[in-house]
Each structure stands twice: as C-alpha cells, then as structure tokens.
Design an enzyme around this catalytic site. Structure first.
Site, PDB file in Angstrom:
ATOM      1  N   ALA A 132       7.824  -2.048  43.962  1.00  0.00           N
ATOM      2  CA  ALA A 132       6.876  -3.025  44.501  1.00  0.00           C
ATOM      3  C   ALA A 132       5.533  -2.932  43.774  1.00  0.00           C
ATOM      4  CB  ALA A 132       6.676  -2.782  45.992  1.00  0.00           C
ATOM      5  N   TYR A 162       1.785   2.912  36.355  1.00  0.00           N
ATOM      6  CA  TYR A 162       3.130   2.896  36.936  1.00  0.00           C
ATOM      7  C   TYR A 162       3.719   1.477  37.062  1.00  0.00           C
ATOM      8  CZ  TYR A 162       6.743   3.896  40.475  1.00  0.00           C
ATOM      9  OH  TYR A 162       7.914   3.991  41.168  1.00  0.00           O
ATOM     10  N   GLN A 233      -4.539   0.429  56.061  1.00  0.00           N
ATOM     11  CA  GLN A 233      -3.645  -0.080  55.022  1.00  0.00           C
ATOM     12  C   GLN A 233      -2.266  -0.299  55.650  1.00  0.00           C
ATOM     13  OE1 GLN A 233      -5.245   2.973  55.191  1.00  0.00           O
ATOM     14  NE2 GLN A 233      -4.509   4.134  53.443  1.00  0.00           N
TER      15      GLN A 233
HETATM   16  P1  NAD Z   1      11.836  11.495  42.190  1.00  0.00           P
HETATM   17  O1  NAD Z   1      10.576  11.943  41.520  1.00  0.00           O
HETATM   18  O2  NAD Z   1      12.323  12.267  43.353  1.00  0.00           O
HETATM   19  O3  NAD Z   1      13.014  11.401  41.114  1.00  0.00           O
HETATM   20  C1  NAD Z   1      12.815  11.046  39.763  1.00  0.00           C
HETATM   21  C2  NAD Z   1      13.478  12.085  38.915  1.00  0.00           C
HETATM   22  O4  NAD Z   1      13.386  11.691  37.539  1.00  0.00           O
HETATM   23  C3  NAD Z   1      12.821  13.470  39.007  1.00  0.00           C
HETATM   24  O5  NAD Z   1      13.746  14.422  39.495  1.00  0.00           O
HETATM   25  C4  NAD Z   1      12.371  13.767  37.591  1.00  0.00           C
HETATM   26  O6  NAD Z   1      12.533  15.146  37.224  1.00  0.00           O
HETATM   27  C5  NAD Z   1      13.285  12.882  36.775  1.00  0.00           C
HETATM   28  N1  NAD Z   1      12.731  12.632  35.451  1.00  0.00           N
HETATM   29  C6  NAD Z   1      11.447  12.325  35.136  1.00  0.00           C
HETATM   30  N2  NAD Z   1      11.315  12.228  33.813  1.00  0.00           N
HETATM   31  C7  NAD Z   1      12.533  12.479  33.262  1.00  0.00           C
HETATM   32  C8  NAD Z   1      13.028  12.534  31.941  1.00  0.00           C
HETATM   33  N3  NAD Z   1      12.209  12.326  30.884  1.00  0.00           N
HETATM   34  N4  NAD Z   1      14.332  12.831  31.727  1.00  0.00           N
HETATM   35  C9  NAD Z   1      15.160  13.074  32.794  1.00  0.00           C
HETATM   36  N5  NAD Z   1      14.748  13.031  34.071  1.00  0.00           N
HETATM   37  C10 NAD Z   1      13.441  12.740  34.311  1.00  0.00           C
HETATM   38  O7  NAD Z   1      11.595   9.961  42.575  1.00  0.00           O
HETATM   39  P2  NAD Z   1      12.463   9.003  43.505  1.00  0.00           P
HETATM   40  O8  NAD Z   1      11.634   8.694  44.684  1.00  0.00           O
HETATM   41  O9  NAD Z   1      13.813   9.517  43.692  1.00  0.00           O
HETATM   42  O10 NAD Z   1      12.491   7.692  42.597  1.00  0.00           O
HETATM   43  C11 NAD Z   1      13.618   7.309  41.824  1.00  0.00           C
HETATM   44  C12 NAD Z   1      13.317   6.012  41.090  1.00  0.00           C
HETATM   45  O11 NAD Z   1      12.980   4.994  42.031  1.00  0.00           O
HETATM   46  C13 NAD Z   1      12.132   6.106  40.124  1.00  0.00           C
HETATM   47  O12 NAD Z   1      12.408   5.307  38.997  1.00  0.00           O
HETATM   48  C14 NAD Z   1      10.995   5.518  40.914  1.00  0.00           C
HETATM   49  O13 NAD Z   1       9.996   5.001  40.081  1.00  0.00           O
HETATM   50  C15 NAD Z   1      11.713   4.439  41.687  1.00  0.00           C
HETATM   51  N6  NAD Z   1      10.987   4.058  42.916  1.00  0.00           N
HETATM   52  C16 NAD Z   1      10.923   4.918  43.973  1.00  0.00           C
HETATM   53  C17 NAD Z   1      10.237   4.542  45.113  1.00  0.00           C
HETATM   54  C18 NAD Z   1      10.146   5.446  46.309  1.00  0.00           C
HETATM   55  O14 NAD Z   1       9.598   5.029  47.305  1.00  0.00           O
HETATM   56  N7  NAD Z   1      10.655   6.670  46.276  1.00  0.00           N
HETATM   57  C19 NAD Z   1       9.605   3.296  45.181  1.00  0.00           C
HETATM   58  C20 NAD Z   1       9.672   2.446  44.079  1.00  0.00           C
HETATM   59  C21 NAD Z   1      10.392   2.827  42.963  1.00  0.00           C
END
Ligand code: NAD
Length: 347
Positions: A132, A162, A233
């Site tokens: 979002a 981001y 918020q």
């Molecule tokens: P998270 O941080 O728990 O998981 C992301 C994982 O990616 C981490 O474990 C990290 O070590 C790994 N990572 C980062 N860089 C890396 C690399 N170069 N090579 C391999 N692994 C790598 O986050 P999440 O909440 O599980 O989010 C997962 C996805 O969903 C992400 O792309 C995030 O941007 C997206 N997202 C999450 C949310 C949310 O609310 N959690 C909201 C919007 C988007």
C-alpha cells in the site's frame, strides 16, 4: 455467477517445484507452511538470514541461505521452478522504512534479478509482493480516508524509498508480461499481521508493537504506553491467514495477470482504537503518552476492496478483534519465553 477461484492445488502437480523468497521472514515463512500443509512436496525456501534465525522452519522443505540481490544466486534459486513467490525485501514498520530508505530502495535488486532469472528459467508464474506504500501519499493526508483503489497509485507520489521501490518493481512485472510473456501477479499488501511476525527489535509493525507494549506494561507494572503521533492515524490490518489464501487465489487468477490488486482488510481503525483493543485483550487500562516526533507515516490509509470482490468474490474477512487476540497470545508466549531465557522467534 462466479466461477470457483483457482488455487495452486488446481493448476500444479504436487511435485511441481514452488520457490518462495524471504522465507526466513514473516509472510513467506507462513506461505511456505501453507503450501507444505497442502501437500506440495517440492518447496524451495530462500532467505539471506542464516537458517537458525528464520522465524519458521518447515520440515521437508529445501531451505537455502542466499543473498538474492546477487544475480547468480537468483539463477540458482529458480532452477527447475514452476512458480516463484518473491517476498524477499528489506523492510519493517514505519520506524524502519522512514529511516532506512537506501536499504529499502536496494530491494529493487532482488526483484530485478529474480524476475530476469525466472523469465530465463521459463517459470510458469511469478508473484510479487507489493505494498500500500506504493499509493500516492497526497491521497492519504486525512485520517478520514477515502479507501485506496488500485488506480490511485498514479499519478505517482509513493512513499519515499520503500514505496517507490515497490512501484518500480510492479512495473517490471507488468513489462515482463507485456514484452516477454512472463506471467506475473502482483498484490499490494496492506499491513499484514499475525503470529510469527516481527514483534521486537525495531522492524515490528503497529499491531505487534502495541501488543508487546501492553504485555510489557502489565508485566513490569509500569502502566503506561507510548504511542507514536497523536494516535488518530487510521489504518486497516489484514490477518496473515487471509493474506495467504489471497496470495494463492491472486496468483492463479487469469484475470489478474500483471494487474496490481489490493490485498488488505477494509476494517478501518485509528491507532488509539487499536491500543484500546489490545488493552481489552490484555485486561488492562494504560495511561497514554504521545510522542509527536516519532515516525507515524501517512495520516490515514484503507484498502478499497471493490476490485478484489468483483474478481474473486472474496476479500480478507478476519475481524481485527479475532486476529489481534491470536497475535497477542502468541506474543505473550514469546515474551514469557524470552523472560525465562528460552529461545524465541527472532533470536
Ligand atoms: P519480513 O522482513 O519478515 O520478511 C522479508 C524477508 O526477506 C526477511 O526475512 C529478509 O531477511 C529477507 N531478505 C531481505 N533481503 C534479502 C536478500 N537480499 N536476499 C534474500 N532474502 C532477503 O517481511 P514480511 O512482513 O514477511 O514481508 C514480506 C514481503 O511483503 C516484503 O516484500 C514486504 O515488502 C511485503 N509487504 C509486507 C507488508 C506487511 O505488512 N508485513 C505490507 C506490505 C508489503
């Protein structure tokens, strides 16, 4: 009449290889377990974190520690894959993304290399987890938000760092389909929460942070809670189980190829209301101290679910009260384990 939504079970063989990146983290870790529990026998889970630090490890899953910002690692990662779910990103809550824009922007390397490697390897489908935060921030300046619909990403004015990374990566997904025929699917997640999420350390998001603060206050007897901003918020929060089902349906929907779609709840609450809910679950009332200088993100944001309802006849529907209770109990257990000197998720 809607046709039955298709899922991985309808289109893949149980021994087709599913690749999931970011699997040491919250959502991709849960997605790994989800597919494993559905009987898929060949899952490759990848994260750059060392294996002992993964939030969840699933027995029988090939788990690899690799940095996917390197192209050669992406080539290895997708070898033989039928489907690729790319959820790896450097990310966190507002406290992280407002102060680590370079790290967030550098996640563009992951998607750029993963999608190219997937295209060359001939994978059938590629999923990208957008956010979002890709939406135009100018539409999010009022807590009484009009929910964001998919077309609101343009004209673009995404969250610096981001959000722009997500928007650019979405464009990669769209153009790899348009120009090269790689089938891509894109979901814009809205604040996903639940057990096995980050709950301390600086990358945690509001629901986990607030549950932890309430638990801490109860435990220490210091019956006070710090709230970032004025607490007015507004946000919506989507429970992890809804997110997993949503990813599966979006990935296998022919109408949603290269078409970004919201994956979020439309139950809007203020941060103050979220705190009240956590207090209610914890059975405690706390004095509120507001920190106007803390990172607080946009004033209001909600998910307009008109599109997902029209395509899938479904939307995330776990009530916040229900999902937050499960999250609270899980964090409480982790908190007690940590206190007892036992290993917890995130060690
Ligand atoms: P998270 O941080 O728990 O998981 C992301 C994982 O990616 C981490 O474990 C990290 O070590 C790994 N990572 C980062 N860089 C890396 C690399 N170069 N090579 C391999 N692994 C790598 O986050 P999440 O909440 O599980 O989010 C997962 C996805 O969903 C992400 O792309 C995030 O941007 C997206 N997202 C999450 C949310 C949310 O609310 N959690 C909201 C919007 C988007």
């Amino acid at each position: 009449m809607f046709q039955q939504n298709k899922t991985a079970t309808d289109v893949l063989r149980k021994d087709d290889l599913i690749v999931i990146t970011g699997a040491g983290g919250f959502i991709a870790g849960a997605l790994t377990r989800y597919f494993h529990d559905q009987g898929f026998t060949r899952i490759r889970a990848i994260d750059r974190k060392p294996l002992p630090e993964w939030y969840q490890r699933v027995d029988g899953v090939e788990s690899l520690c690799m940095d996917l910002s390197e192209y050669s690692n992406c080539v290895r990662a997708v070898e033989g894959a039928a489907e690729v779910y790319n959820l790896a990103a450097d990310m966190g809550g507002m406290g992280f993304i407002e102060t680590h824009r370079v790290e967030c922007l550098r996640s563009i390397l992951i998607n750029t290399h993963m999608i190219e490697a997937s295209y060359r390897a001939g994978v059938q489908r590629y999923f990208f987890s957008s956010s979002a935060c890709a939406y135009n921030t100018l539409l999010q300046q009022d807590p009484n938000v009009t929910a964001l619909k998919e077309s609101d990403a343009y004209p673009a004015m995404a969250e610096r760092g981001y959000g722009w990374e997500k928007l650019m990566s979405e464009m990669f997904c769209q153009e790899y389909w348009a120009e090269r025929g790689l089938e891509t699917h894109i979901a814009r997640f809205h604040n996903i929460y639940g057990p096995f999420g980050t709950w301390f350390g600086g990358r945690e998001k509001a629901p986990a942070a607030i549950c932890r603060k309430v638990i801490e206050a109860k435990d220490t007897g210091n019956l006070e809670i710090e709230i970032w901003g004025d607490g007015n918020q507004t946000r919506s929060f989507c429970y992890i189980d809804d997110c997993l089902v949503g990813i599966d349906m979006i990935m296998h929907c022919d109408q949603l190829i290269a078409t970004p779609i919201n994956l979020g709840s439309s139950e809007l609450v203020s941060i103050n209301q979220l705190v009240s809910l956590a207090e209610e679950i914890g059975g405690v009332k706390l004095a509120r101290r507001y920190d106007p200088n803390a990172p607080k993100g946009v004033a209001g944001r909600n998910s307009d679910n008109t599109f997902i309802r029209s395509v899938l006849n479904w939307e995330p529907n776990t009530p916040l009260r229900v999902g937050l209770e499960k999250t609270y109990r899980w964090i409480e257990e982790q908190y007690q384990r940590r206190k007892a000197g036992k290993q917890v998720v995130h060690d």
